[in-house]
Design a protein around this motif. Structure first.
Motif, short mmCIF file in Angstrom:
data_model
loop_
_atom_site.label_atom_id
_atom_site.label_comp_id
_atom_site.label_asym_id
_atom_site.label_seq_id
_atom_site.Cartn_x
_atom_site.Cartn_y
_atom_site.Cartn_z
N UNK A 1 0.83 -1.19 0.00
CA UNK A 1 0.00 0.00 0.00
C UNK A 1 0.87 1.26 0.00
N UNK A 2 0.42 2.24 -0.73
CA UNK A 2 1.11 3.53 -0.74
C UNK A 2 0.12 4.56 -0.20
N UNK A 3 0.56 5.38 0.76
CA UNK A 3 -0.37 6.38 1.27
C UNK A 3 -0.42 7.57 0.30
N UNK A 4 -1.33 8.48 0.56
CA UNK A 4 -1.54 9.59 -0.38
C UNK A 4 -0.29 10.44 -0.57
N UNK A 5 0.46 10.62 0.51
CA UNK A 5 1.69 11.43 0.42
C UNK A 5 2.70 10.73 -0.51
N UNK A 6 2.83 9.43 -0.34
CA UNK A 6 3.75 8.68 -1.20
C UNK A 6 3.31 8.75 -2.67
N UNK A 7 2.01 8.59 -2.88
CA UNK A 7 1.50 8.65 -4.26
C UNK A 7 1.80 10.00 -4.90
N UNK A 8 1.60 11.05 -4.10
CA UNK A 8 1.82 12.41 -4.62
C UNK A 8 3.29 12.60 -4.99
N UNK A 9 4.18 12.11 -4.13
CA UNK A 9 5.61 12.24 -4.39
C UNK A 9 6.02 11.46 -5.64
N UNK A 11 4.10 10.64 -8.19
CA UNK A 11 3.57 11.32 -9.38
C UNK A 11 4.40 12.54 -9.76
N UNK A 12 4.80 13.30 -8.74
CA UNK A 12 5.60 14.51 -9.01
C UNK A 12 6.94 14.11 -9.61
N UNK A 13 7.52 13.06 -9.07
CA UNK A 13 8.81 12.60 -9.58
C UNK A 13 8.66 12.07 -11.01
N UNK A 14 7.59 11.33 -11.24
CA UNK A 14 7.33 10.78 -12.59
C UNK A 14 7.20 11.92 -13.60
N UNK A 15 6.46 12.94 -13.19
CA UNK A 15 6.25 14.07 -14.10
C UNK A 15 7.58 14.74 -14.46
N UNK A 16 8.47 14.83 -13.48
CA UNK A 16 9.81 15.34 -13.76
C UNK A 16 10.52 14.51 -14.81
N UNK A 17 10.42 13.20 -14.69
CA UNK A 17 11.05 12.33 -15.69
C UNK A 17 10.49 12.59 -17.08
N UNK A 18 9.16 12.68 -17.17
CA UNK A 18 8.56 12.92 -18.49
C UNK A 18 9.03 14.26 -19.05
N UNK A 50 5.17 3.13 -13.33
CA UNK A 50 4.24 4.23 -13.61
C UNK A 50 3.79 4.06 -15.06
N UNK A 51 2.49 4.10 -15.27
CA UNK A 51 1.95 3.94 -16.63
C UNK A 51 0.99 5.09 -16.96
#
Lengths: 179, 179
Positions: A1-9, A11-18, A50-51
């Motif tokens: 399980x990933x909590x909301x804070x982890x999910x947010x982090x 996603x933000x990191x993934x967006x940086x990669x993109x 991440x997909x």
């Protein structure tokens, strides 16, 4: 399980990669389509994905797939679903490097690091090293897994229809969560 | 017809566009898969396409499509071929800008410039302006055409199987050459 804070982090990191890779996502995709695939009781940055699926119809599918540095997916295959043939897919690296494993002659001294204690769940050991512009086509029912190189990897997947929830894993205790 | 010198120049220019857009092609693709679509007796930079098909199976297809600045394709659609349903496709802009036209409510004052004297062969006038990260899905048998904006456009096409030689054109005198 990933909590909301982890999910947010994540996603933000993934967006940086993109962004760093020069891959544009629409506003709607950024707000709703950056999906995190995680396995219960497994460290996310060891195993996870991440997909961003930008199209998935009854005939074809297109998506961007990100692995963070050293991260891998569990070995899996795409079975038939009812009358629908299992998914076939072509993965093409856009950024970074991937170590791709499929069926065939096992490679000696593979470059990937299999998560500790999980060796028996990564049975396909035929290695293909993929750099930008390289691609790998996964055949019907082929057991396969990927691991990102040290910079992570973003690939484009073009395939027949995706039905992820029916994927089967060599480690059948793996439970996939999608956020 | 394009002579060998023209083909070579177009390929070199296309490769520059791909490089500038950060889209990696493999060596094999660079030497063999940069295909030029041209129409007999029509200026290439007015109407024509460059296509790099990186996968085309009996189930799905993936390709990069380049239009030079202001260049367009002839309006066409993808009919059934024997027992095979016509192609459906999703075009996603990776670089530049496209003016995409499909069926639906005609747009007033469209942004594209229709090649002089060819107005009657461009019947779909519902406009969608596409920037990087935007995409357009062409439905079965939908008549459609694109024109690049001032910087040209590279898009990713994900689709069902491509069978280009069976495409039908609104201007049925158009003869397509592929180099």
């Amino acid at each position: 399980m990933l909590d909301l804070k982890q999910q947010k982090e994540i996603r933000a990191s993934a967006l940086n990669y993109f962004e760093n890779a020069g891959i544009a996502l629409s506003k709607k995709e950024i707000s709703k389509e950056i999906k995190i695939f995680n396995y219960d009781n497994v460290d996310y940055y060891t195993m996870g994905i991440v997909i961003v699926t930008f199209i998935n119809t009854e005939r074809y599918c297109g998506r961007f797939i990100l692995f963070f540095p050293g991260q891998c997916a569990g070995e899996h295959w795409h079975p038939d679903v009812g009358a629908n043939k299992g998914k076939e897919e072509t993965l093409r690296v856009l950024y970074g490097q991937a170590f791709a494993y499929g069926e065939g002659e096992p490679t000696n001294n593979i470059k990937a690091k299999i998560p500790e204690g999980k060796e028996k769940y990564f049975t396909s050991r035929h290695e293909t090293v993929l750099n930008p512009g390289d691609q790998y086509t996964v055949n019907l029912n082929e057991k396969h897994w990927w691991q990102a190189g040290p910079e992570g990897v973003i690939s484009l997947e073009v395939s027949s229809t995706a039905r992820d929830k029916y994927d089967l894993y060599t480690d059948n205790t793996l439970k996939v969560n999608i956020y």
